[in-house]
Scaffold this active site. Sequence first.
Site, PDB file in Angstrom:
ATOM      1  CG  ASN A 119      -1.754  -0.897   0.988  1.00 50.23           C
ATOM      2  OD1 ASN A 119      -1.732  -2.113  -0.427  1.00 50.23           O
ATOM      3  ND2 ASN A 119      -2.868  -1.546   2.165  1.00 50.23           N
ATOM      4  NE  ARG A 153      -5.208 -10.268  -2.054  1.00 54.51           N
ATOM      5  CZ  ARG A 153      -5.757  -9.415  -1.755  1.00 54.51           C
ATOM      6  NH1 ARG A 153      -6.656  -8.583  -1.262  1.00 54.51           N
ATOM      7  NH2 ARG A 153      -5.896  -8.432  -3.183  1.00 54.51           N
TER       8      ARG A 153
END
Length: 400
Positions: A122, A254
């Site tokens: 991020n 993920r």
Amino acid sequence: MKILQKLSRNKSLLFAIAISFSFLHSIAQSDKNNKVAISTKPFGDSTNHWYGIADKNNIVNPIPNQPRYEESEYTKIADNIICFQRDNGGWPKNYDMRAILTPEQINDVVGSRSVLHTTFDNSTTYTHVYYLAQVYTQTKIEKYKTACLKGIDFILEAQYANGGWPQYYPLEKGYSRHITFNDGAYMGIMNLLDKIVQNDPNFSFIDTETKNKVNTAYEKGIDCILKTQISDHGKLSAWCQQHDEVTLLPAWARKFEPPSVSNAESVDIVLFLMRIENPSEQVIRSVQSAVKWFEDSKIYNTRVETFEAPEFDSKFKKVKDDRRVVNDPTAPPIWTRYYELGTARPLFCDRDSVYLYSLAEVSRERRSGYAWYTYNPEKALKKYPEWQKKWTPETDVLKK
């Protein structure tokens, strides 16, 4: 007569005062309008996460109507950045660097400095380093230089011997150990190092020893980029979001992020390689191959449409809308985020990690909550002609 002379002198004095006031006011307005500000836009992703996603693992959470510094208050923002910097030189993600913290929040943040849960995710750490460099350049206040150099040392220490970077450092369990192109982590670091290598004036304070270390890390970073480019039977395409830190092969992240050719992340890599002056044959081959892949993987007559749908609460979030793919002959070319390795088929996935081949098969929560399609490759295709004419005038991979 004396009275008239006195009035005249008073008028002249008043006029002079008025002119002086007007001049000073003009200067004040000019200073106000031209006040130096350093952009905090690079912190936007983390800022949005802090305010938009309640995370019980946060050190601090925002208070209602949390006050914020103006962008022009860059030393106060830089002080926040130093406050959040951990003992190892890195930063945690998902906080607002412009937040005016309460005394209690400050105490909690300072008390967490020994926790080494530090990351590049991020847009974290490399953005903080560059901001501190800019503030030091403006102010020459030593603490900003010290914190900046500490951050650079952290980045250099986090690099794998093969040139890649993990998502978190020190290394943690799971997919965060993989070399991470996802969300701009790897290329964010490389673009920062590129500024130092190219003698960006905001880094003029860096000593020769550190500069040499950065140069070495930068070259290793390029080498790792070239080695991770996906090859299918000897034909290069692009990159995956994550690559195994040992084998360099595409890897799972993920559960809905499969090993694949990942177009969105690959674009920033190609744009970076295109900026290299006097590129090597390897770099030229890499760019040519990726650009050809972007061209060949275009999807036509397709548009993704978001529409209102009954609201419901999933396990992960409140779902308020839905998405569908529609046929549209007027639509510009589009790309899926993932293409299956070996077949080059557009690929989708869900939280059960089962491969799917259409957006309609994905559960509504993931279908509406993830960027499955992208227009980003168009950026590289638009840049290519100029690059090609400069560096490979005899070879145009887009020529029919």
